[in-house]
Design an enzyme around this catalytic site. Structure first.
Site, PDB file in Angstrom:
ATOM      1  N   ASP A 125       0.857  -1.177   0.000  1.00  0.00           N
ATOM      2  CA  ASP A 125       0.000   0.000   0.000  1.00  0.00           C
ATOM      3  C   ASP A 125       0.895   1.229   0.000  1.00  0.00           C
ATOM      4  OD1 ASP A 125      -2.276   1.865   0.532  1.00  0.00           O
ATOM      5  OD2 ASP A 125      -3.320  -0.016   0.940  1.00  0.00           O
TER       6      ASP A 125
ATOM      7  N   ILE B 121      -8.552  -3.492   1.087  1.00  0.00           N
ATOM      8  CA  ILE B 121      -7.689  -4.569   1.564  1.00  0.00           C
ATOM      9  C   ILE B 121      -6.523  -4.839   0.611  1.00  0.00           C
ATOM     10  CG2 ILE B 121      -9.609  -5.605   2.836  1.00  0.00           C
ATOM     11  CD1 ILE B 121      -9.779  -7.796   0.690  1.00  0.00           C
ATOM     12  N   LYS B 122      -6.639  -4.388  -0.627  1.00  0.00           N
ATOM     13  CA  LYS B 122      -5.564  -4.540  -1.625  1.00  0.00           C
ATOM     14  C   LYS B 122      -4.943  -5.935  -1.608  1.00  0.00           C
ATOM     15  CE  LYS B 122      -4.383   0.395  -1.992  1.00  0.00           C
ATOM     16  NZ  LYS B 122      -5.237   0.994  -0.939  1.00  0.00           N
ATOM     17  N   ARG B 123      -5.772  -6.958  -1.529  1.00  0.00           N
ATOM     18  CA  ARG B 123      -5.262  -8.320  -1.548  1.00  0.00           C
ATOM     19  C   ARG B 123      -4.976  -8.749  -2.982  1.00  0.00           C
ATOM     20  NH1 ARG B 123      -4.873  -6.913   3.271  1.00  0.00           N
ATOM     21  NH2 ARG B 123      -5.827  -8.088   4.959  1.00  0.00           N
TER      22      ARG B 123
END
Lengths: 342, 342
Positions: A125, B121-123
């Site tokens: 991130d 969540i940027k998974r």
């Protein structure tokens, strides 16, 4: 990476066991036994102040505790022959908050048994948010804690996740990496940045040809080398490692030459098709420079043993899980020794 | 995206409030009040069977519960004027498992107040692992549950995370996306894939020039369009949205034309420098097609109000947080209405 390299040398074993349980990989009687325990605890707790759980949470707690019992059996079986475990957080996160508890319990238990713990979290991130994720390594900042009166278990930092290294996604660029590098330096830990993953569709992105003539993953490899350049350890490898899939043997060998100070975490061995020969080129001339992961090949070995019976008790089933995992881990070690320690 | 678009229309407000607390953004008396409650609960629980917490866990629990109380005040203050909240899981994950509890509690509470919840969540991972992460959307598979006897709260699936959409990292390629698309279809939810992030070093990766002459992020944009092409909703947008930072106005406008069926989640407004004019080009001719996030601009508005006093009680401080957040959210709404609803 010095701590990991020392552990590998001590075991003469450049392999890591992937603790990636699924419902299908755990003998069902393990969940049943955990469920009985949870029911008893629930009855006891319901006399107290906070026992309200939904059906989904109850089911998730049962799975999560089953995963932990399963992992404990595997860890106990391999802790004296492998240097490290890789714990895939996705499998735990699939169970919600209860799964996250099982993840941290697994990491902590593995560390207690002397294993180096790689948290396969693939986080990434921007700036301040990456800094928050970097607390996987650095723990709770003591200056930020409003309860500075609480006793600390550790002199240096309050560990919450019990990981020695984590995997990171590079898509956000350096902003997303720097906080992890800083945290790794502070706490004598490491990171592994995704460079060339083992899955088929990784080509959609990673094999793109750039105007410079390079492949995209080669450019990322150079960034990763740069990001690690000021954290070289005594063994010649930086704190910033790379994830390079076993399913790309030629590319892996070329990357080994391209990034001589970058330690590789190599997934894709075994179930995904990678062999000891495939990964041999990812090691340096001294047989160092990489650690190879196998997950299903180790933790699902009990299913191929032919010894499982549905009438087994939970303890009998876990004993089988343990003995099959140990034998599979020994086989993998020996295959890698032959291929790598030339 | 139909549910999100309907919510935006109902409020005439294409903005989303980012619930990204940090220790510095929450008035300290909120943590103190929570700490007192935790101490009381701890005393009560220590009569029971499982009250052993480390100092770090205790400190993290205090912070986590403080975050939740803070979020609840903000949610209550804005639920009738904004359609959605974006909850940045990194801030919670920084506190370990207790933080994850506060994250899911926040998501569930926001849904209960009628808000559309975007889990930031940027998974991203490969096949079976991506499928595990996709349980953020699809919940616990009922077929996989060993406790099928447990009652279900919901007819269709056992929700654990309480998110209506999540953000996804594309570095692993289609393998990492497909399980999320499938889960989104099953549960009438959505995903937003990172295309062009708002941070400065995103250029390290996203602006790379490809042999085809395109920038890397443009190629990713085309993949994202493809991944959504078979899930178009009634409003003309697919279930597969894109994250496009407010700090790249020209690129955002070009992407709007390049991907006419892709809804945009636009971070970077306010504190990161993006203005209503900057984001106007990311909307379509009908004023739809995007939702703009502000985090610190809303949740930290109390700090700029000039009305905070250290002698305030926790309730007084939370009232100030709420009124300042509401005013900031109204200001943002009005700025966007002027710029977007042309």
């Amino acid at each position: 990476m010095d701590r990991l390299i020392a552990a590998i040398k001590a075991m003469q074993n450049p392999s890591v066991v992937g603790l990636d349980p699924t419902v299908a990989l755990v003998p069902p009687q393990v969940f049943d036994a955990v469920g009985d325990d949870l029911d008893a605890a629930g009855d006891k707790a319901s006399a107290g102040y906070d026992a309200s759980e939904s059906g989904a949470q109850r089911a998730a707690s049962r799975l999560a505790m089953g995963y932990f019992e399963f992992n404990r059996a595997v860890i106990d079986a391999v802790a004296d022959i492998v240097p490290a475990v890789k714990v895939q957080i996705a499998m735990y996160e699939a169970l919600g908050p209860a799964g996250i508890d099982a993840y941290t319990m697994t990491c902590e238990y593995a560390q207690q048994q002397g294993l180096y713990v790689i948290g396969d979290i693939k986080r990434g991130d921007i700036g301040s948010t990456a800094a928050a994720y970097a607390q996987h390594l650095s723990g709770l900042p003591q200056t930020a804690s409003p309860s500075a009166d609480a006793p600390h278990e550790d002199d240096s930092y309050d560990d919450l996740w019990h990981e020695d290294a984590v995997t990171i996604n590079p898509y956000l660029g350096a902003d997303g990496i720097t906080p992890f590098v800083d945290a790794a330096k502070q706490t004598d830990k490491g990171i592994f940045v995704l460079v060339r993953t083992s899955n088929p569709s990784s080509k959609d992105i990673q094999e793109l040809e750039l105007a410079s003539g390079e492949c995209f993953y080669e450019h990322v490899a150079d960034l990763v080398s740069d990001w690690g350049s000021d954290s070289l350890g005594a063994e010649g490898y930086s704190r910033v490692g790379a994830v390079v899939g076993a399913t790309h043997p030629q590319e892996g060998q070329a990357l080994r030459e391209r990034m001589p100070h970058t330690f590789f975490l190599v997934p894709g061995f075994g179930a995904q098709g990678g062999t000891a020969q495939d990964v041999a080129g990812m090691f340096d001339a001294d047989g160092s420079g990489a650690i190879v992961n196998s997950s299903r090949g180790i933790i699902a070995a009990w299913k191929k043993s032919g010894e499982y019976r549905s009438g087994m008790s939970a303890d009998e089933a876990l004993d089988l899980v343990a003995s099959a995992a140990r034998q599979a881990a020994l086989n993998m070690r020996d295959e890698l020794r032959v291929a790598v320690y030339r």
